[in-house]
Design an enzyme around this catalytic site. Structure first.
Site, mmCIF file in Angstrom:
data_model
loop_
_atom_site.group_PDB
_atom_site.id
_atom_site.type_symbol
_atom_site.label_atom_id
_atom_site.label_comp_id
_atom_site.label_asym_id
_atom_site.label_seq_id
_atom_site.Cartn_x
_atom_site.Cartn_y
_atom_site.Cartn_z
ATOM 1 C CE LYS A 1 40.503 41.796 39.587
ATOM 2 N NZ LYS A 1 39.523 42.742 40.109
ATOM 3 C CD GLN B 1 35.761 43.128 40.122
ATOM 4 O OE1 GLN B 1 36.770 42.494 40.404
ATOM 5 N NE2 GLN B 1 35.789 44.188 39.334
ATOM 6 C CG ASP C 1 41.327 46.353 44.518
ATOM 7 O OD1 ASP C 1 42.178 46.094 43.646
ATOM 8 O OD2 ASP C 1 40.119 46.055 44.416
#
Ligand code: NDP
Length: 284
Positions: A52, A96, A119
């Site tokens: 990422k 994460q 997200d």
């Protein structure tokens, strides 16, 4: 033989467009910023996080990385999230998953500002998607929709069968297909006669996590097959949830694994961050 839907090529094209969008925003004095928070040292998570970061750098997006030890207390993580919520240089926050057991994942996801929820997992954004007014959309299902659009596949009136009902893939992709006027069936581990349901699908979206469980003979002639599954078999080989070789003899188009949906996920994260920065530019 099916057309192979090239996720890498679609992602590369989109990343070029994103980089151009970032440059345009930078010329107005705004650098899109993504904060990536990793707690602990799960090897797969470490790989995702570094991918990422690399993708952000290539697109010109500022990425701020927080690597916290596995024993981090929930309160400490919540305090960091709050700081990032209030940081004007940050337009997207990504924590994460999975988080270590002492931390309540839902509590952390809900602490992220829905306006920086890159997200798309915050219940506010899930609700926005459900009512047909999406703000941040979750990256993997969003990537699937972009691929279908790029391939010129119109879902209106089509029978879409989604296999899997997770919050990160199955449920949101089903809502997105519904918004595109498909007739959607969502299957899961209790579905009776999965083969029979899949046989009537014009579009099959598999997000299960079981190597090659969807058999080629279940696929209707001319159907489109999107395989979200990523399953490691043996030391190095990756396979999807669909039996690729037999399915590609019947399908009109199919995504490979790897090189299908995978490259789209990070691309949509970059896109979500850019869009968030654009929105912040409009309101500031
Ligand atoms: P989950 O494990 O959260 O969900 C799996 C779903 O599959 C569940 O809804 C489960 O049903 C259903 N399922 C399990 N067994 C069967 C069965 N025999 N028949 C029908 N349905 C079944 O997985 P995720 O949604 O997180 O991920 C799915 C796959 O996608 C994984 O391989 C994952 O690695 C991959 N993935 C890939 C990404 C990418 O970027 N390419 C990103 C995210 C995920 P039930 O609800 O009843 O238990």
């Amino acid at each position: 033989m099916a057309k192979i839907i090239d996720g890498k090529a679609i992602a590369a094209k989109m990343r070029t467009e994103i980089a151009a969008g970032v440059l345009e925003l930078k010329q107005k004095g705004i650098t899109p910023g993504l904060a990536v928070v990793l707690v602990g040292d799960d090897p797969a998570s470490r790989v995702y996080v570094s991918m990422k970061e690399k993708a952000c750098a290539e697109a010109g997006i500022f990425s701020d990385e927080y690597k916290l030890p596995a024993e981090t207390a929930e309160a400490e993580l919540l305090a960091l999230v709050e700081r990032l919520n209030n940081d004007p240089a940050i337009h997207g926050i990504l924590v994460q998953l999975p988080l270590p057991p002492q931390i309540d994942t839902e509590k952390v996801l809900e602490a992220i500002s829905p306006l920086k929820d890159a997200d798309g997992f915050h219940p506010y954004n899930v609700g926005r998607l459900a009512v047909g007014k999406p703000l941040f959309q979750p990256c993997t299902p969003y990537g699937v929709m972009v691929m279908l659009k790029e391939e010129g596949i119109d879902l209106a009136g089509k029978e879409v069968v989604v296999i899997g009902r997770s919050n990160i893939v199955g449920k949101p992709v089903a809502m997105m297909c519904l918004a595109q006027n498909a007739t959607v069936t969502v299957c899961h581990s209790r579905t009776r006669d999965l083969a029979g349901v899949v046989r009537r699908a014009d579009v099959v979206i598999a997000a299960v996590g079981r190597p090659e469980m969807v058999k080629g003979e279940w696929i209707k002639e001319g159907a489109v097959v999107i395989d979200v599954g990523v399953n490691r078999v043996g030391e190095k080989k990756l396979v999807g949830d669909v039996e690729f070789s037999s399915a590609s003899e019947r399908a009109a188009a199919i995504t490979p694994v790897p090189g299908g949906v995978g490259p789209m996920t990070i691309t949509m994260l970059l896109y979500n961050t850019l869009e968030s920065a654009r929105r912040s530019a409009e309101i500031s």
